[in-house]
Scaffold this active site. Structure first.
Site, PDB file in Angstrom:
ATOM      1  N   LYS A   1      13.999   0.050   7.218  1.00  0.00           N
ATOM      2  CA  LYS A   1      13.798   0.306   5.801  1.00  0.00           C
ATOM      3  C   LYS A   1      13.820   1.985   5.736  1.00  0.00           C
ATOM      4  O   LYS A   1      14.213   2.295   4.742  1.00  0.00           O
ATOM      5  CB  LYS A   1      12.422  -0.262   5.626  1.00  0.00           C
ATOM      6  CG  LYS A   1      11.769  -0.012   4.012  1.00  0.00           C
ATOM      7  CD  LYS A   1      12.734  -0.361   3.230  1.00  0.00           C
ATOM      8  CE  LYS A   1      12.656   0.020   1.599  1.00  0.00           C
ATOM      9  NZ  LYS A   1      11.150  -0.320   1.225  1.00  0.00           N
TER      10      LYS A   1
ATOM     11  N   THR B   1       6.081   0.446   2.903  1.00  0.00           N
ATOM     12  CA  THR B   1       7.130   1.251   3.732  1.00  0.00           C
ATOM     13  C   THR B   1       6.259   2.192   4.703  1.00  0.00           C
ATOM     14  O   THR B   1       5.682   3.261   4.202  1.00  0.00           O
ATOM     15  CB  THR B   1       8.039   2.235   2.816  1.00  0.00           C
ATOM     16  OG1 THR B   1       8.590   1.192   1.842  1.00  0.00           O
ATOM     17  CG2 THR B   1       8.831   2.809   3.591  1.00  0.00           C
TER      18      THR B   1
ATOM     19  N   LEU C   1       0.875  -1.230  -0.071  1.00  0.00           N
ATOM     20  CA  LEU C   1      -0.092   0.109  -0.042  1.00  0.00           C
ATOM     21  C   LEU C   1       0.941   1.353   0.038  1.00  0.00           C
ATOM     22  O   LEU C   1       1.972   1.170   0.284  1.00  0.00           O
ATOM     23  CB  LEU C   1      -1.028   0.115   1.187  1.00  0.00           C
ATOM     24  CG  LEU C   1      -1.902  -1.303   1.314  1.00  0.00           C
ATOM     25  CD1 LEU C   1      -2.454  -1.111   2.601  1.00  0.00           C
ATOM     26  CD2 LEU C   1      -3.000  -1.145   0.198  1.00  0.00           C
ATOM     27  N   PRO C   2       0.113   2.363  -0.329  1.00  0.00           N
ATOM     28  CA  PRO C   2       1.239   3.539  -0.635  1.00  0.00           C
ATOM     29  C   PRO C   2       1.318   4.340   0.713  1.00  0.00           C
ATOM     30  O   PRO C   2       2.538   5.139   0.613  1.00  0.00           O
ATOM     31  CB  PRO C   2       0.188   4.509  -1.366  1.00  0.00           C
ATOM     32  CG  PRO C   2      -0.804   3.698  -1.933  1.00  0.00           C
ATOM     33  CD  PRO C   2      -0.914   2.539  -0.960  1.00  0.00           C
TER      34      PRO C   2
END
Length: 318
Positions: free
Chosen positions: A172, A96, A69-70
């Site tokens: 990340k 992320t 997902l964004p």
């Protein structure tokens, strides 16, 4: 290790990364159903042999779920819908995202007898398509065991268990802001080389064999910047977001990384000029425009025909 033999899996988000991961899982023998609000994304998944739905609630209770997902806000709204029916074993979030969101979702899943792991990935669309991604995993030991069959399929075992829920997101984000810094610094360095009359490709190849070398100098600049293709598949908007998030996460615990904050600012400046849909390698166009055929923003790329000139509503060629 989790011993479930149920191979049903849902992939939520069928964009460049999610679509490629869905195809990889399909080839590995998983029974994949994808969800995306975009008809084009669903159609592309169907063409790859993947069943797709436009209704998220259809996938509630699916044993395994991969999220691509964004933003963290979409994770927060999606996970409760997936847990609305019993049956979920593990949710693997490759978004992320933000560490606080992952901790909240892990608690929510655990309360309902399911596992949630934050497993943001690196390796781009090529890694997603080949099942050779690397993943930064934040999870309890039990949640990791539940998610392991999916992680193995997506990474071939190339994942790192960083720590508890949220820790995968932290590392990340740090990885991405370091990549963002390297994209700026390598671009500036190659710009200096060119100003001295040195071929940037030669400089990049030489540096890549020495202590200053990196994936950025060895691959990203030769393949996407110096060629002018800028087609990595990862957007400048997402990288600018990740760099800013890394600095925000640091600030939440009282850390003030000055260099990383300066880099995040440069990416925000590039975002304002190039827009969120530009490829992330186009940062070179703002920090070292002379080394890329695409040139500086607002200029005509090398070898392109002259732009039409409009006079009193009539278009003519200059």
């Amino acid at each position: 290790m989790n011993t479930s033999t149920d191979r049903r899996i849902a992939v939520i988000g069928l964009g460049a990364m999610g679509g490629a991961m869905a195809a990889t899982l399909h080839r590995a023998g998983w029974e994949v159903t994808g969800f995306d609000p975009s008809e084009a994304a669903r159609s592309a998944a169907s063409d790859a042999g993947i069943r797709a739905t436009d209704t998220l609630s259809d996938l509630a209770g699916t044993p395994y779920v991969v999220l691509s997902l964004p933003a963290a806000s979409m994770v927060q709204t999606t996970v409760p819908q997936l847990l609305a029916a019993p049956g979920t074993i593990a949710i693997i979030d490759t978004t992320t995202s933000e560490p606080a969101t992952s901790r909240q979702m892990a608690d929510l899943a655990e309360a309902q007898g399911a596992a949630f792991v934050d497993a943001p990935v690196s390796g781009g669309r090529d890694g997603a398509a080949s099942g050779s991604l690397s993943a930064f995993v934040g999870a309890t030991g039990g949640a990791l065991a539940a998610a392991e069959p999916v992680l193995l399929a997506l990474t071939g075992g190339k994942y790192s268990h960083i720590g508890g829920p949220g820790s995968g997101n932290v590392v990340k984000l740090l990885n991405n802001v370091l990549a963002a810094a390297n994209l700026v610094s390598v671009g500036e360095a190659l710009g200096v080389a060119q100003a001295y009359g040195i071929d940037p490709a030669t400089a990049a190849a030489s540096i890549s064999q020495a202590s200053g070398g990196s994936k950025v100098s060895a691959n990203m600049y030769p393949n996407w910047v110096l060629t002018g293709t800028h087609d990595s598949g990862f957007s400048l908007g997402l990288m600018a977001r990740d760099a800013a998030l890394a600095v925000q996460v640091a600030a939440q615990i009282g850390e003030t990384p000055a260099l990383l904050a300066a880099v995040a600012g440069q990416w925000q400046e590039a975002l304002a000029v190039l827009g969120p849909r530009a490829d992330f390698t186009e940062i070179a166009r703002t920090v070292a425009p002379a080394i890329t055929p695409a040139g500086a923003p607002g200029t005509t790329p090398a070898g392109a025909p002259p732009a039409p000139v409009t006079t009193n509503g009539t278009t003519a060629v200059a």
